[in-house]
Write an enzyme that holds these catalytic residues in place. Structure first.
Site, PDB file in Angstrom:
ATOM      1  N   ASP A  17      -0.932   0.782  -6.529  1.00  0.00           N
ATOM      2  CA  ASP A  17       0.191   0.264  -7.303  1.00  0.00           C
ATOM      3  C   ASP A  17       0.983   1.440  -7.893  1.00  0.00           C
ATOM      4  OD1 ASP A  17       1.821  -1.531  -8.630  1.00  0.00           O
ATOM      5  OD2 ASP A  17       0.174  -2.665  -9.530  1.00  0.00           O
ATOM      6  N   ASP A  56       6.966  -9.169  -7.581  1.00  0.00           N
ATOM      7  CA  ASP A  56       5.682  -9.877  -7.506  1.00  0.00           C
ATOM      8  C   ASP A  56       5.931 -11.376  -7.334  1.00  0.00           C
ATOM      9  OD1 ASP A  56       4.593  -7.438  -8.141  1.00  0.00           O
ATOM     10  OD2 ASP A  56       3.770  -8.064 -10.078  1.00  0.00           O
TER      11      ASP A  56
HETATM   12  O1  A2G Z   1       0.535  -5.001 -10.816  1.00  0.00           O
HETATM   13  C1  A2G Z   1       1.799  -4.936 -10.177  1.00  0.00           C
HETATM   14  O2  A2G Z   1       2.709  -5.790 -10.811  1.00  0.00           O
HETATM   15  C2  A2G Z   1       1.636  -5.273  -8.705  1.00  0.00           C
HETATM   16  N1  A2G Z   1       2.931  -5.167  -8.043  1.00  0.00           N
HETATM   17  C3  A2G Z   1       1.003  -6.636  -8.572  1.00  0.00           C
HETATM   18  O3  A2G Z   1       0.875  -6.980  -7.218  1.00  0.00           O
HETATM   19  C4  A2G Z   1      -0.356  -6.633  -9.246  1.00  0.00           C
HETATM   20  O4  A2G Z   1      -1.210  -5.732  -8.562  1.00  0.00           O
HETATM   21  C5  A2G Z   1      -0.212  -6.208 -10.705  1.00  0.00           C
HETATM   22  C6  A2G Z   1      -1.548  -5.960 -11.366  1.00  0.00           C
HETATM   23  O5  A2G Z   1      -1.412  -5.514 -12.668  1.00  0.00           O
HETATM   24  C7  A2G Z   1       3.161  -4.294  -7.061  1.00  0.00           C
HETATM   25  O6  A2G Z   1       2.294  -3.624  -6.557  1.00  0.00           O
HETATM   26  C8  A2G Z   1       4.574  -4.150  -6.590  1.00  0.00           C
END
Ligand code: A2G
Length: 396
Positions: free
Chosen positions: A139, A200
């Site tokens: 992330d 997301d």
């Molecule tokens: O953190 C981010 O918002 C992630 N988004 C989501 O998928 C999830 O992993 C979240 C957890 O805290 C991206 O990776 C774009």
């Protein structure tokens, strides 16, 4: 990324959209992020037929870590929620014939505030290899988007140099887009097996529609980057949760397969209703998603709430592809819409014709020709999905 993995889009289960950062195992032991949750989902993926249609990865998302690294800088899983540690969970998942994915963040912290990777890149890559991790989602919270070209590629190389092959899922482009940077997609495809381009997903039809619009409106930039080993990721499947109707769930699955998207379910498999399970296990649509040519499809028509999406798939006859076609009705006026088009108008121009079938309804239309008109009735917020398999000329 040419590491021999993800030759077709990865399929599996991922905790985030449904289970979020629930760490309260005292009051909510069955739904908190814990080794038990992942073991249970592993068991169900195997026992209820998901594995046999291709779902293979069981992936942890955020909130699995202790708030601090160990005194020698190692990542430590939350001791109460993962009492047996990550290696034991990895072994459990592997012993059931599945693969294991984990989550970390390129920045100083994960999005939920757990330790990030900065300064520990090599240590963490080695740790993941040691735990026999098959899939890493990295992330991008609490990081500088300008640094990501360097940071994501460096960590990818470190993963690779451990000698253990791991699918590498990057959030690199989406954070750059948020910061107003044009992502360098050729670098991203070189270094990652899949990557997030957009917001997301949330548990609603509005969120699914937003994502569909983003991938349609930006397809000229996005679609060409997909291919075996490197995929755009429109985020998890929310089919079977609270926000989508049956029709909407069918639409998400159809469009994701046109987009050659990773199929990562984020749903409680213990309580999913049979009709939603049925969608997730539709082998014909999974086969579209997993088509070995790996060409991402496109929106080829959009007018007054009606959309047509098309994806070239195998088999090929000379230069003629077969196609998966999704007719989507985004109108909300309450009655099914009739759409009628000739195959030619859809780009299906081979004179020997196409065997056309409906992938949800199991209707076989037989062999149709470029001038044949097909008529479909599409429910509001629903989809009709067809496949046209190119025919060889019959020898006389
Ligand atoms: O953190 C981010 O918002 C992630 N988004 C989501 O998928 C999830 O992993 C979240 C957890 O805290 C991206 O990776 C774009």
């Amino acid at each position: 990324l040419d590491n021999g993995l993800a030759k077709t889009p990865p399929m599996g289960w991922l905790s985030w959209e449904r289970f979020r950062c629930n760490t309260d195992c005292v009051n909510d032991p069955d739904n908190c992020i814990s080794e038990q949750l992942f073991q249970t989902m592993t068991d169900i993926v195997v026992a209820d037929g998901y594995a046999s249609v291709g779902y293979e990865y069981i992936n942890i998302d955020d909130c699995w870590l202790e708030k601090h690294r160990s005194h020698d800088g190692k990542l430590v899983a939350d001791r109460k929620r993962f009492p047996n540690g990550i290696k034991a969970l990895s072994d459990y998942i592997h012993s059931r014939g599945l693969k294991f994915g984990i989550y970390e963040d390129y920045g100083n912290y994960t999005c939920a505030g757990y330790p990030g990777i900065i300064g520990y890149e090599e240590k963490d890559a080695l740790q993941f290899a040691d735990w026999n991790v098959d899939y890493v989602k990295l992330d991008g919270c609490y990081a500088l988007p300008y640094d990501m070209d360097h940071g994501y590629s460096t960590f990818g190389r470190l993963l690779n140099s451990t000698g253990k092959s791991m699918v590498y899922s990057c959030s690199w482009p989406v954070y750059q887009i948020y910061a107003g940077i044009q992502p360098n997609y050729s670098a991203i495809q070189t270094h990652c097996n899949l990557w997030r381009n957009y917001d997301d997903i949330q548990d609603s039809w509005a969120s699914v529609e937003n994502i569909i619009d983003y991938y349609g409106n930006n397809q000229d930039v996005i679609a060409p980057n997909a291919g075996p080993g490197h995929w755009n990721d429109p985020d998890m499947l929310i089919i079977g949760n609270f926000g989508l109707s049956y029709e909407q769930a069918k639409t998400q699955f159809a469009i994701w397969s046109i987009l050659a998207a990773p199929l990562l379910m984020s749903v409680d498999l213990r309580t999913i209703r049979p009709q939603f399970k049925h969608i997730l296990q539709n082998r014909k649509i999974i086969a579209v998603d997993q088509d070995p040519l790996g060409i991402q499809g496109r929106r080829i028509y959009k007018h007054k709430g009606i959309e047509i999406w098309s994806r070239p798939i195998g088999p090929l006859y000379q230069n003629f592809y077969s196609y998966a076609i999704a007719f989507v009705n985004r109108r909300t006026d309450g009655t099914p819409s009739d759409i009628s088009v000739t195959l030619k108008e859809l780009g299906l121009i081979n004179f020997s014709g196409y065997r056309v079938e409906d992938l949800y309804e199991n209707v076989d239309y037989g062999v149709l020709y470029p001038n044949t008109k097909i008529k479909v009735k599409v429910n509001p917020s629903g989809v009709v999905m067809l496949k046209g398999e190119v025919q060889y000329p019959v020898d006389l």
